[in-house]
Design an enzyme around this catalytic site. Structure first.
Site, PDB file in Angstrom:
ATOM      1  N   CYS A 245       0.819  -1.187   0.000  1.00 26.75           N
ATOM      2  CA  CYS A 245       0.000   0.000   0.000  1.00 26.75           C
ATOM      3  C   CYS A 245       0.859   1.245   0.000  1.00 26.75           C
ATOM      4  O   CYS A 245       2.021   1.208  -0.369  1.00 26.75           O
ATOM      5  CB  CYS A 245      -0.897  -0.009   1.252  1.00 26.75           C
ATOM      6  SG  CYS A 245      -1.736  -1.582   1.544  1.00 26.75           S
TER       7      CYS A 245
ATOM      8  N   CYS B 218       5.183 -13.609  -5.421  1.00 27.79           N
ATOM      9  CA  CYS B 218       5.811 -12.591  -4.581  1.00 27.79           C
ATOM     10  C   CYS B 218       5.238 -12.681  -3.179  1.00 27.79           C
ATOM     11  O   CYS B 218       4.018 -12.721  -3.009  1.00 27.79           O
ATOM     12  CB  CYS B 218       5.570 -11.198  -5.145  1.00 27.79           C
ATOM     13  SG  CYS B 218       6.204  -9.884  -4.088  1.00 27.79           S
TER      14      CYS B 218
END
Length: 476
Positions: A6, A392
């Site tokens: 984020c 990931c």
């Protein structure tokens, strides 16, 4: 376990300025890092959290700035790598007297939850941020302060994290993981005596603050009435800066690890032109928007015409959004439907399409089909990021192999064989991926100081040996 990458911000005014409007503006400047939800937290109140874009709440900004008026604040924009887009999953989160906002992914969150009563946590109801916050608060009680608590927590957590915290005593804290996976910068606005940390320098620029430096990996920063205090909670010298930030994630105006992102992307394009000199091409076209600087660099290096042959319809509902960070495949497809080719530019041409990455293949297929319909004679696709072969676990949304364009069951394939498989699947006449060494050289950061785990499958920098799971298991 809900996980996310984020954008975060933390602001403190020594002069008692209400910094909540600044936090909102900074979060708008970080909107490219998260589109699902946003929130702020000030001392002594429960966090304010909203679904959707920051701008969607513009009619409430004045009211929010008044009700939450404070000289100290943290904020968050959310992009989930797991979990639904619900208000419960939005941040900041509050645990006792500490609010936390997180950019990254704690790869061993389930294991960490066992240290804070794991039986009460489930993958559907908990988040890696909440687990980390619970454990941190416990360690602060035990060790006496934030620095000592983080020096213990860093050994218990595996993964990537940039945290901002705010406590009921008005202090704002920021911490960056010892490997420096995710970016974080420190700024100061002299006219108002305001200290600030943010995921990117674009947020500083938006509010008139001046970039001072990157927050060092393993550094804890505190803003309080006493000013700025900094200490190291880790002395690890090894680095693993996320290479994906440089090709896609970061805003082009930002400066990261001493490098301007726009100039780095343009240089990546020049290096790609040397690696793939497609000299019979008529035209170089970027996939909007983050591939534009690389496409310009590629075209300039080879002396080929550059043009905007693909445009986003910014007036459609999802046209202005970034498809990669949308949590659902249907939304990614919807965004890519509104990338429109200009036939008069494309028709009869050998077009080199520059894209920032090729992850699932959703965008590539849609764009190549659109270019064919627009009359392209030949389509070569060149990708600024290396071949993505593995999930990931450091904060980018490709948590399973199964969803990747490079995935194939059965016999292992060579890099060349995988490239050919993907080329056929997306419908290009030629496909060329960048490589890690070329990318690192273009950016100007040593190859061994950047993270390319999703390309190599080497998870040593994260300190984990992952057990790859299927997409449907992860998304439940």
């Amino acid at each position: 376990m809900v996980k996310e990458n984020c954008g975060v911000v933390g602001i403190f005014s020594l002069g008692d300025t209400n910094v909540v409007p600044m936090a909102i503006d900074a979060l708008r400047a970080l909107q490219h890092r998260g589109q699902e939800a946003w929130g702020i937290a000030v001392p002594g109140k429960s966090p304010l959290k909203k679904l959707g874009l920051v701008s969607a709440s513009s009619s409430e900004f004045k009211k929010i700035a008044t009700e939450y008026s404070s000289h100290s604040v943290i904020g968050h924009v959310r992009y989930s790598t797991m979990g639904r887009s619900t208000i419960q999953n939005a941040q900041p989160l509050k645990v006792r007297d500490l609010c936390i906002a997180h950019n990254g992914t704690i790869a061993n969150a389930q294991e960490l939850s066992n240290l804070v009563g794991g039986c009460s946590f489930t993958p559907q109801s908990s988040s890696d941020t909440l687990v980390a916050a619970q454990r941190l608060v416990s360690l602060i009680s035990e060790k006496g302060n934030m620095g000592k608590a983080l020096s213990v927590l860093k050994n218990e957590m595996a993964g990537s994290y940039c945290f901002t915290f705010i406590s009921d005593d008005d202090s704002v804290y920021a911490a960056r993981d010892p490997m420096g996976f995710r970016p974080m910068v420190l700024g100061y606005k002299e006219s108002d005596q305001i200290y600030m940390v943010a995921s990117e320098s674009s947020a500083l620029s938006a509010v008139g603050a001046k970039l001072q430096r990157d927050v060092n990996p393993g550094e804890l920063i505190r803003f309080s009435r006493d000013g700025l205090h900094t200490e190291m909670f880790s002395d690890n010298a090894k680095r693993a800066h996320c290479s994906f930030e440089f090709t896609y994630f970061a805003h082009p105006s930002s400066k990261m690890e001493g490098t301007n992102i726009y100039l780095a992307r343009k240089q990546i394009g020049r290096y790609l032109a040397k690696k793939f000199p497609i000299k019979d091409a008529d035209l170089v076209v970027p996939v909007p928007d983050s591939a534009r600087p690389a496409a310009l660099g590629y075209a300039q290096e080879l002396g080929i015409s550059f043009d905007e042959g693909l445009l986003k319809d910014r007036y459609s509902k999802k046209g202005p959004l970034r498809s990669f960070i949308e949590p659902h495949q249907s939304d990614r497809v919807e965004i890519n439907r509104w990338i429109i080719p200009i036939s008069e530019i494309i028709e009869g041409k050998h077009v080199v399409v520059l894209d920032d990455s090729l992850v699932r293949g959703t965008s590539s297929k849609a764009i190549i089909k659109a270019l064919r319909r627009a009359g392209a004679k030949k389509i070569s696709m060149v990708v600024t990021y290396p071949q993505i072969n593995y999930p990931c676990y450091a904060g980018i949304d490709f948590p399973s192999q199964q969803e990747l364009a490079t995935y194939s069951e059965g016999k292992a394939k060579s890099t060349a064989e995988i490239t050919e498989m993907v080329r056929r699947d997306i419908g290009a006449d030629f496909l060329g991926y960048n490589d890690a060494e070329n990318l690192a050289d273009a950016v100007g950061i040593p190859r061994d100081s950047m993270c390319f785990t999703c390309s190599t499958g080497n998870y040593d920098s994260l300190g984990i040996t992952p057990e790859f799971k299927k997409e449907e298991t992860l998304r439940k």
